[in-house]
Design a protein around this motif. Structure first.
Motif, PDB file in Angstrom:
ATOM      1  N   ASN A 152     -13.861  -4.950  -2.923  1.00  0.00           N
ATOM      2  CA  ASN A 152     -14.192  -3.523  -2.940  1.00  0.00           C
ATOM      3  C   ASN A 152     -14.798  -3.052  -4.249  1.00  0.00           C
ATOM      4  OD1 ASN A 152     -13.142  -3.446  -0.387  1.00  0.00           O
ATOM      5  ND2 ASN A 152     -11.174  -2.588  -1.000  1.00  0.00           N
ATOM      6  N   LEU A 165      -1.437   4.470  -0.685  1.00  0.00           N
ATOM      7  CA  LEU A 165      -2.617   4.348   0.180  1.00  0.00           C
ATOM      8  C   LEU A 165      -2.163   4.529   1.618  1.00  0.00           C
ATOM      9  CD1 LEU A 165      -4.818   1.457  -1.257  1.00  0.00           C
ATOM     10  CD2 LEU A 165      -5.090   3.906  -1.470  1.00  0.00           C
ATOM     11  N   MET A 217      -2.208  11.251  -8.008  1.00  0.00           N
ATOM     12  CA  MET A 217      -3.321  10.697  -8.772  1.00  0.00           C
ATOM     13  C   MET A 217      -2.840  10.092 -10.086  1.00  0.00           C
ATOM     14  SD  MET A 217      -5.836  10.775  -7.019  1.00  0.00           S
ATOM     15  CE  MET A 217      -6.908  11.548  -5.859  1.00  0.00           C
ATOM     16  N   MET A 244      -4.691  -1.866  -8.433  1.00  0.00           N
ATOM     17  CA  MET A 244      -4.637  -2.624  -7.191  1.00  0.00           C
ATOM     18  C   MET A 244      -5.874  -3.499  -7.036  1.00  0.00           C
ATOM     19  SD  MET A 244      -3.635  -1.359  -3.435  1.00  0.00           S
ATOM     20  CE  MET A 244      -2.979  -2.545  -2.291  1.00  0.00           C
ATOM     21  N   ASN A 303       1.451   2.594  -3.883  1.00  0.00           N
ATOM     22  CA  ASN A 303       0.534   3.565  -4.510  1.00  0.00           C
ATOM     23  C   ASN A 303       0.019   4.589  -3.498  1.00  0.00           C
ATOM     24  OD1 ASN A 303      -1.170   1.924  -3.106  1.00  0.00           O
ATOM     25  ND2 ASN A 303      -2.600   1.567  -4.787  1.00  0.00           N
ATOM     26  N   ARG A 311      -1.251   6.813  -9.387  1.00  0.00           N
ATOM     27  CA  ARG A 311      -2.229   5.766  -9.092  1.00  0.00           C
ATOM     28  C   ARG A 311      -2.903   5.248 -10.347  1.00  0.00           C
ATOM     29  NH1 ARG A 311      -4.700   8.625  -3.798  1.00  0.00           N
ATOM     30  NH2 ARG A 311      -3.225   7.829  -2.268  1.00  0.00           N
ATOM     31  N   GLU A 312      -3.043   6.130 -11.349  1.00  0.00           N
ATOM     32  CA  GLU A 312      -3.611   5.662 -12.610  1.00  0.00           C
ATOM     33  C   GLU A 312      -2.753   4.569 -13.224  1.00  0.00           C
ATOM     34  OE1 GLU A 312      -4.571   8.693 -15.506  1.00  0.00           O
ATOM     35  OE2 GLU A 312      -5.126  10.058 -13.888  1.00  0.00           O
ATOM     36  N   PHE A 368      -7.840  -5.950  -4.169  1.00  0.00           N
ATOM     37  CA  PHE A 368      -7.887  -6.119  -2.720  1.00  0.00           C
ATOM     38  C   PHE A 368      -8.446  -7.491  -2.325  1.00  0.00           C
ATOM     39  CE2 PHE A 368      -8.353  -1.703  -3.842  1.00  0.00           C
ATOM     40  CZ  PHE A 368      -7.571  -1.014  -2.929  1.00  0.00           C
ATOM     41  N   ARG A 373       0.802  -1.212   0.000  1.00  0.00           N
ATOM     42  CA  ARG A 373       0.000   0.000   0.000  1.00  0.00           C
ATOM     43  C   ARG A 373       0.839   1.266   0.000  1.00  0.00           C
ATOM     44  NH1 ARG A 373      -5.145  -0.705   2.138  1.00  0.00           N
ATOM     45  NH2 ARG A 373      -4.824   1.018   3.564  1.00  0.00           N
TER      46      ARG A 373
END
Ligand SMILES: Nc1ncnc2c1ncn2[C@@H]1O[C@H](COP(=O)(O)OP(=O)(O)OP(=O)(O)O)[C@@H](O)[C@H]1O
Ligand SMILES: [Mg+2]
Lengths: 240, 219
Positions: free
Chosen positions: A87, A50, A73, A81, A48, A76-77, A83, A45
């Motif tokens: 989610n 988080l 941002m 990810m 990226n 992250r693109e 989980f 995590r």
């Protein structure tokens, strides 16, 4: 390529990542293994953001994500990810789950996003489910949709945090098959997993974490047949 | 016993016209309250300390003082401070809107916090910006969960709206009171008003249940 240098993370006074350094090459598949609480999820995590690292540096391709000036941002693109708990967005259909981010984040046209979304659904074997809501899917199906959703952003790299741990045993295989097929496309991947057989078969490299430290960094053959550290030996003995 | 409902029959249409007045106040006030509620809730969970403070103080004041005081302050107080005339209707709508905004903001805040953290993480991991995440991912899920609580607030508003009587708005309550005075039949006309309020509440409850059921079905 991902380069990680002396990554540390503390929650209050507790240091859960104690200086981790490694490099993940483009196209490489990394399995991250270790006992519960060793910091595997936290490590993933941090990549990226988080979680915000307490210190250390991470580069995703050329961008240093730990540099406050970098647009996180955008990073992250590029990093998808998946989980443990899927989610998925429960109020959207399967197809909407997949097309939302490309449309709203990347500015892809709805038509193109849906075209690509359907292609991805076909790839994960769920074409006939595009108008269902997530509650109507089994765990394995949910996770495959989640993988398709991440892929829809065309990421450079994929992070998986125990993608099969929340699944009933009979659904583990279908998800692992999808991840394997992804491996064949040359996608860079880091996978936290307890599926040792899968790690041995698919990974190019195994990272063994214990107590926030990177204890071993070896090829699967090396790691599973002759682990160097006592801690890895003990761990393998317990689970194999 | 001195009871005779026939005495108020000719006044029934007059009282019934109050339903429109009441609904207009409640409807507009609910819209204002809902808008204020969302904005305050976003302030409360947001990063900006100043906005958080403002939202908390706002809520505390509107929940900590009598509604009728707020109503009278707006109706009689505002013209004294600023040289403007406030109609009874707008005073009523504003007081109820501001007041329910405070309550609704707490409901929405709780609803937002109850949305699974995984939803935020998945959104962030996809690079979805904060505003879009709130609007398209978090709020729709939050609103669905709090629909019963919102409906309750709306019902409370409908009943409480009767206090606009004190500033002379001719709602159901006021009309019943007037008819009572003219005919010397307070009991009959007030009971009639009570029945109207009760039926409105029952209908709202049923509508709420129906909407809830429909939303359930979508997942
Ligand atoms: N938000 C947090 N606040 C405080 N402590 C945390 C937080 N998140 C994780 N930790 C702690 O950090 C340590 C590492 O947690 P992490 O989730 O990374 O472990 P893990 O290796 O993924 O374990 P598991 O196999 O159970 O998923 C644990 O001791 C955990 O309790
Ligand atoms: Mg974990």
């Amino acid at each position: 390529m991902i380069k990680i240098q002396d990554l540390r993370k503390s929650y209050g006074k507790v240091e859960v990542l104690k200086g981790i350094s490694t490099t993940i090459q483009k196209g490489e598949i990394i399995a991250i293994i270790g006992p519960s609480g060793s910091g595997k999820s936290t490590f993933l995590r941090c990549i990226n953001l988080l979680e915000t690292p307490t210190s250390g540096h991470i580069w995703v391709n050329e961008a240093e994500v730990t540099n406050p000036k970098v647009n996180i941002m955008k990073v992250r693109e590029q990093v998808g990810m998946v989980f443990q708990q899927f989610n998925l967005f429960p109020h959207m259909t399967v197809l909407e789950n997949i097309t939302y981010a490309p449309i709203m984040v990347k500015g892809t046209s709805k038509k193109d996003a849906e075209l690509r979304g359907r292609e991805l659904l076909k790839k994960v074997g769920l074409s006939e489910k595009e108008s269902e809501h997530p509650v109507r899917l089994s765990g394995g199906q949910k996770q495959r949709v989640a993988i398709a959703r991440a892929l829809a952003m065309s990421p450079e790299m994929m992070l998986f945090d125990e993608p099969t741990s929340a699944l009933d045993p009979e659904m583990v295989k279908e998800v692992l098959e999808v991840i394997k097929s992804l491996a064949l496309t040359g996608m860079t991947m880091a996978i936290v997993t307890h599926e040792m057989g899968f790690a041995r078969e698919v990974a190019d490299r195994v990272l063994f974490l214990d107590d926030g430290q990177l204890v071993e960094d070896a090829s699967p053959t090396e790691f599973f047949s002759s682990p160097k550290s006592k801690r890895a030996q003990d761990f393998l003995e317990k689970i194999l | 016993m001195n009871l005779d409902f026939t005495q108020i029959v000719t006044s029934i249409p007059y009282i019934l016209q109050g339903i429109g007045v009441t609904l207009k106040i409640v409807g507009v006030a609910a819209l204002i309250g809902f808008t204020i509620g969302i904005l305050l809730a976003l302030c409360k969970i947001g990063r900006f300390k100043g906005l958080k403070w403002f939202a908390d103080i706002y809520t505390s004041i509107f929940r900590g003082t009598p509604l009728i005081l707020q109503l009278l302050l707006i109706y009689y107080g505002t013209p004294q401070l600023f040289d403007i005339k406030v109609t009874a209707y707008s005073a009523a709508v504003l007081a109820f809107g501001f007041n329910s905004g405070a309550y609704i903001s707490e409901i929405i805040r709780a609803g937002i916090l109850a949305v699974d953290k995984g939803q935020l993480e998945a959104s962030m991991a996809l690079g979805i910006p904060y505003k879009k995440m709130m609007k398209d991912i978090v709020l729709p899920q939050a609103l669905k969960n709090i629909l019963p609580a919102l409906m309750n607030e709306f019902i409370t508003l409908t009943k409480e709206s009767a206090i606009v009587t004190v500033i002379g708005v001719t709602d159901i309550m006021r009309r019943a009171y007037i008819v009572g005075g003219n005919t010397y039949r307070y009991f009959e006309s007030l009971i009639f008003a009570g029945v109207i309020y009760y039926l409105m509440v029952i209908i709202l409850t049923l509508i709420g249940k129906a909407v809830e059921r429909r939303m359930r079905r979508s997942d």
